[in-house]
Design a protein around this motif. Structure first.
Motif, mmCIF file in Angstrom:
data_model
loop_
_atom_site.group_PDB
_atom_site.id
_atom_site.type_symbol
_atom_site.label_atom_id
_atom_site.label_comp_id
_atom_site.label_asym_id
_atom_site.label_seq_id
_atom_site.Cartn_x
_atom_site.Cartn_y
_atom_site.Cartn_z
ATOM 1 N N SER A 169 -4.625 8.043 -4.089
ATOM 2 C CA SER A 169 -3.755 7.283 -3.453
ATOM 3 C C SER A 169 -3.969 5.859 -4.266
ATOM 4 O O SER A 169 -5.299 5.491 -4.276
ATOM 5 C CB SER A 169 -3.950 6.972 -1.994
ATOM 6 O OG SER A 169 -3.881 8.188 -1.492
ATOM 7 N N LEU A 170 -3.177 5.270 -4.665
ATOM 8 C CA LEU A 170 -2.999 3.922 -5.075
ATOM 9 C C LEU A 170 -2.175 2.964 -4.056
ATOM 10 O O LEU A 170 -1.186 3.406 -3.678
ATOM 11 C CB LEU A 170 -2.750 3.508 -6.392
ATOM 12 C CG LEU A 170 -3.377 4.297 -7.537
ATOM 13 C CD1 LEU A 170 -3.049 3.877 -8.895
ATOM 14 C CD2 LEU A 170 -4.967 3.839 -7.418
ATOM 15 N N TRP A 171 -2.793 1.762 -3.708
ATOM 16 C CA TRP A 171 -1.838 0.703 -2.950
ATOM 17 C C TRP A 171 -1.882 -0.374 -3.682
ATOM 18 O O TRP A 171 -2.846 -1.041 -4.327
ATOM 19 C CB TRP A 171 -2.251 0.809 -1.446
ATOM 20 C CG TRP A 171 -3.674 0.390 -0.936
ATOM 21 C CD1 TRP A 171 -4.578 1.329 -1.047
ATOM 22 C CD2 TRP A 171 -4.079 -0.706 -0.740
ATOM 23 N NE1 TRP A 171 -5.644 0.534 -0.553
ATOM 24 C CE2 TRP A 171 -5.671 -0.632 -0.581
ATOM 25 C CE3 TRP A 171 -3.699 -2.185 -0.721
ATOM 26 C CZ2 TRP A 171 -6.267 -1.783 0.028
ATOM 27 C CZ3 TRP A 171 -4.544 -3.034 -0.385
ATOM 28 C CH2 TRP A 171 -5.750 -2.929 -0.100
ATOM 29 N N LEU A 172 -0.799 -1.156 -3.364
ATOM 30 C CA LEU A 172 -0.477 -2.424 -4.198
ATOM 31 C C LEU A 172 -0.421 -3.750 -3.132
ATOM 32 O O LEU A 172 0.225 -3.412 -2.030
ATOM 33 C CB LEU A 172 0.818 -2.431 -4.895
ATOM 34 C CG LEU A 172 1.332 -3.520 -5.506
ATOM 35 C CD1 LEU A 172 0.288 -3.868 -6.764
ATOM 36 C CD2 LEU A 172 2.825 -3.218 -5.962
ATOM 37 N N TYR A 216 -5.450 -1.094 -5.676
ATOM 38 C CA TYR A 216 -6.591 -0.552 -5.081
ATOM 39 C C TYR A 216 -6.636 1.011 -5.012
ATOM 40 O O TYR A 216 -5.282 1.545 -4.654
ATOM 41 C CB TYR A 216 -7.098 -1.285 -3.661
ATOM 42 C CG TYR A 216 -6.965 -2.508 -3.773
ATOM 43 C CD1 TYR A 216 -8.474 -3.131 -3.780
ATOM 44 C CD2 TYR A 216 -6.215 -3.414 -3.865
ATOM 45 C CE1 TYR A 216 -8.467 -4.603 -3.769
ATOM 46 C CE2 TYR A 216 -6.271 -4.785 -3.690
ATOM 47 C CZ TYR A 216 -7.423 -5.340 -3.874
ATOM 48 O OH TYR A 216 -7.690 -6.573 -3.650
ATOM 49 N N HIS A 217 -7.728 1.849 -5.150
ATOM 50 C CA HIS A 217 -7.518 3.323 -4.718
ATOM 51 C C HIS A 217 -8.141 3.426 -3.481
ATOM 52 O O HIS A 217 -9.487 2.985 -3.177
ATOM 53 C CB HIS A 217 -8.437 3.759 -5.820
ATOM 54 C CG HIS A 217 -8.703 5.411 -5.487
ATOM 55 N ND1 HIS A 217 -7.871 6.377 -5.278
ATOM 56 C CD2 HIS A 217 -9.805 6.070 -5.410
ATOM 57 C CE1 HIS A 217 -8.397 7.421 -4.999
ATOM 58 N NE2 HIS A 217 -9.697 7.197 -5.143
ATOM 59 N N ASP A 218 -7.805 4.245 -2.737
ATOM 60 C CA ASP A 218 -8.204 4.638 -1.294
ATOM 61 C C ASP A 218 -7.941 6.334 -1.176
ATOM 62 O O ASP A 218 -7.035 6.478 -1.590
ATOM 63 C CB ASP A 218 -8.079 3.989 -0.190
ATOM 64 C CG ASP A 218 -8.903 2.775 -0.266
ATOM 65 O OD1 ASP A 218 -10.151 2.888 0.334
ATOM 66 O OD2 ASP A 218 -8.679 1.549 -0.129
ATOM 67 N N MET A 219 -8.718 7.169 -0.619
ATOM 68 C CA MET A 219 -8.264 8.247 -0.067
ATOM 69 C C MET A 219 -7.545 8.289 1.170
ATOM 70 O O MET A 219 -7.897 7.364 1.897
ATOM 71 C CB MET A 219 -9.217 9.325 -0.127
ATOM 72 C CG MET A 219 -10.103 9.515 -1.743
ATOM 73 S SD MET A 219 -10.712 10.969 -1.825
ATOM 74 C CE MET A 219 -12.027 10.849 -0.567
ATOM 75 N N LEU A 224 -6.975 4.540 -13.259
ATOM 76 C CA LEU A 224 -7.921 4.039 -12.634
ATOM 77 C C LEU A 224 -9.109 5.238 -12.365
ATOM 78 O O LEU A 224 -8.619 6.316 -11.914
ATOM 79 C CB LEU A 224 -7.535 3.466 -11.215
ATOM 80 C CG LEU A 224 -7.168 2.214 -11.296
ATOM 81 C CD1 LEU A 224 -5.750 1.852 -11.863
ATOM 82 C CD2 LEU A 224 -7.012 1.646 -9.706
ATOM 83 N N LYS A 225 -10.334 4.959 -12.609
ATOM 84 C CA LYS A 225 -11.296 5.798 -12.499
ATOM 85 C C LYS A 225 -12.139 5.607 -11.116
ATOM 86 O O LYS A 225 -12.887 4.542 -11.039
ATOM 87 C CB LYS A 225 -12.190 6.079 -13.625
ATOM 88 C CG LYS A 225 -11.395 6.344 -14.518
ATOM 89 C CD LYS A 225 -12.138 7.090 -16.138
ATOM 90 C CE LYS A 225 -11.128 7.860 -16.913
ATOM 91 N NZ LYS A 225 -10.601 7.363 -18.052
ATOM 92 N N GLY A 226 -12.532 6.884 -10.583
ATOM 93 C CA GLY A 226 -13.656 6.804 -9.416
ATOM 94 C C GLY A 226 -13.158 6.061 -8.463
ATOM 95 O O GLY A 226 -12.159 5.723 -8.001
ATOM 96 N N ASN A 227 -14.252 6.191 -7.390
ATOM 97 C CA ASN A 227 -13.943 5.626 -5.791
ATOM 98 C C ASN A 227 -14.097 4.040 -6.203
ATOM 99 O O ASN A 227 -14.447 3.565 -6.960
ATOM 100 C CB ASN A 227 -14.939 5.992 -4.887
ATOM 101 C CG ASN A 227 -14.947 7.649 -4.856
ATOM 102 O OD1 ASN A 227 -13.932 8.169 -4.751
ATOM 103 N ND2 ASN A 227 -16.132 8.060 -4.223
ATOM 104 N N ASP A 228 -13.430 3.323 -5.095
ATOM 105 C CA ASP A 228 -13.411 2.135 -5.077
ATOM 106 C C ASP A 228 -12.939 1.271 -6.423
ATOM 107 O O ASP A 228 -13.117 0.084 -6.689
ATOM 108 C CB ASP A 228 -14.668 1.313 -4.736
ATOM 109 C CG ASP A 228 -15.297 1.958 -3.223
ATOM 110 O OD1 ASP A 228 -14.376 1.836 -2.373
ATOM 111 O OD2 ASP A 228 -16.387 1.940 -3.437
ATOM 112 N N SER A 229 -12.067 2.149 -7.146
ATOM 113 C CA SER A 229 -11.537 1.377 -8.387
ATOM 114 C C SER A 229 -10.351 0.438 -8.228
ATOM 115 O O SER A 229 -9.748 0.535 -6.937
ATOM 116 C CB SER A 229 -11.027 2.495 -9.163
ATOM 117 O OG SER A 229 -10.447 3.549 -8.815
ATOM 118 N N TYR A 230 -10.265 -0.395 -9.124
ATOM 119 C CA TYR A 230 -9.347 -1.669 -8.638
ATOM 120 C C TYR A 230 -9.051 -2.178 -10.047
ATOM 121 O O TYR A 230 -9.469 -2.121 -11.057
ATOM 122 C CB TYR A 230 -10.183 -2.612 -8.093
ATOM 123 C CG TYR A 230 -9.692 -4.116 -8.221
ATOM 124 C CD1 TYR A 230 -8.486 -4.467 -7.136
ATOM 125 C CD2 TYR A 230 -10.003 -5.211 -9.064
ATOM 126 C CE1 TYR A 230 -7.860 -5.553 -7.201
ATOM 127 C CE2 TYR A 230 -9.267 -6.163 -9.244
ATOM 128 C CZ TYR A 230 -8.297 -6.678 -8.175
ATOM 129 O OH TYR A 230 -7.753 -7.866 -8.297
#
Ligand code: ZN
Length: 428
Positions: free
Chosen positions: A183-186, A174-177, A155-161
């Motif tokens: 960090s990725l969360w599911l 989803y990606h969040d810091m 996954l690349k960049g912010n707000d990636s999905y």
């Protein structure tokens, strides 16, 4: 309190049995960090491979639940306790000639793995200190950052999905810091289950580790709010037990968001008022709201509020902490202490250190004892010996009072070093 602290830490570190949940097709397998397995008709989705040293235990736990092949792996982030315990699973894949699973991670995770390779010796050194008490029990041997199961979907960049379907089940990533920048969360809508990685761990969020790179309290708050919108009924944290029930999940996420917003916003407010770190830090200690301070959810098992204040400050500020140019290019602490010892005798510093200790001012006592310890000319000196003994005693007391595992280990590590020095002094 000591037993409570030890028990909280045991649960945090995954010393509880694996457990199936939702429709019985989901499984939480602890292995220091948690691994979460989703069983579908077409195979398994695994969220995190926890600590390598406990990988066999995690593997056995997962295999007591299901014998299906793994199709997807998701790294919540690239820390040692979340992405390195793949060994026994990989052996099984080779042995049974299964296809390799897809491995999903954020691009910052790839950078993290590169960083681990560059700084392997440094990380081994600091992890020994951060996890000193575990190492003492023989579970902290060095992990090689050169052996990595590399991601195949990045996954690349912010707000990636990213989303995929397996066995008619939809998986949304989803990606969040927060604790980290990778960090990725599911979210698995059908199971009403969130896997948060270390964005949620038992106790206060781990932002502001004294040894490690920048963490992101405000982003962590935003991640919590995004998760709240899912209205999940089950939440698998990166460390600690499964959180069950819509209300409990909502509370777990909301109070973490509130704490992180509080730390971030109050530090920012004080930066805008032209305050320096020392003032900000001590003011923040005074205004920590009772609701957050006394929250059972936010107990300081691993991360802590005091560290989070540092993290919020470091988001926007450099290393010049005091606003006093004396501190811009300071002399060696040993040279400063030697000058203090010219003004007054080491015996008088020792006496004053004892007085402060007797008055319950342990932290101030440490500063005064350090004048003797840092400024000594002679190792073979009874005053130095006594100063070291008192410092050791204070550090051990502080360690016992300390609930944060990281802070407790830092203090204890230094206490152990002092103990060694005291032994050497006795022998001379
Ligand atoms: Zn972790």
């Amino acid at each position: 309190m000591v037993e409570e602290k030890a028990e909280d830490m045991r649960i945090w570190a995954g010393f509880f049995p694996g457990t199936s949940f939702a429709d019985g097709k989901c499984y939480l397998a602890p292995g220091f960090g948690n691994s979460c397995v989703f069983e579908t008709e077409e195979g398994l989705v695994v969220f995190d491979f926890p600590l390598r040293q406990l990988a066999k235990r995690t593997f056995n736990s997962v295999r007591s639940f299901t014998d299906k092949p793994i199709k997807y792996v998701i790294y919540s982030h690239g820390h040692f306790d979340h992405a390195f315990g793949y060994g026994p699973f990989l052996e099984e894949i080779k042995e049974k000639e299964w296809e390799m699973p897809e491995v999903i991670a954020h691009e910052n995770c790839i950078r993290r793995f590169e960083k681990y390779k560059t700084l392997d010796k440094y990380h081994n050194w600091l992890n020994k200190m951060q996890f000193a008490s575990i190492r003492g029990r023989g579970q902290g041997s060095v992990i090689s950052p050169h052996e990595i199961l590399q991601p195949s979907i990045i996954l690349k960049g912010n707000d990636s999905y990213y989303s995929f379907e397996l066995g008619k089940t939809e998986f949304e990533i989803y990606h969040d810091m927060g604790e980290t920048d990778d960090s990725l969360w599911l979210w698995v809508p059908e199971k009403k289950t969130l896997c948060a990685g270390d964005l949620v761990m038992a106790g206060f969020p781990n932002v502001g580790n004294p040894y490690k790179v920048q963490r992101y309290p405000n982003d962590l708050a935003l991640a919590m709010e995004k998760m709240v919108e899912k209205e999940a009924e089950l939440l698998v944290p990166g460390h600690g037990r499964l959180i069950e029930g819509k209300e409990k999940v909502n509370e777990a996420l909301s109070i973490r968001a509130e704490a992180m917003h509080f730390v971030h916003d109050e530090v920012v407010k004080r930066l805008n008022e032209g305050k320096w770190f020392e003032q900000i830090y001590h003011e923040m200690m005074e205004i920590f709201p009772k609701k957050l301070k006394n929250s059972k959810i936010l107990i300081e098992i691993y991360g802590c509020y005091r560290f989070a204040v540092h993290a919020a400050y470091r988001l926007y500020h450099g290393w010049y902490n005091s606003g006093n140019p004396t501190d811009l290019f300071p002399s060696k602490s040993g040279d400063i202490a030697k000058e203090f010892l010219k003004i007054n005798t080491k015996e008088s510093y020792l006496e004053h250190g004892k007085t402060l200790y007797d008055a319950g001012k342990k932290q101030l006592a440490l500063h005064i004892l350090d004048v003797i310890i840092n400024g000594r000319e002679d190792e073979n000196d009874i005053t130095l010996f006594e100063a070291l003994n008192l410092k050791h005693k204070i550090l051990k007391e502080k360690q016992k009072e300390e609930t944060s595992f990281i802070a407790s280990n830092i203090i204890n590590n230094n206490a152990l070093q002092i103990k060694e020095r005291i032994k050497e002094l006795k022998n001379t």
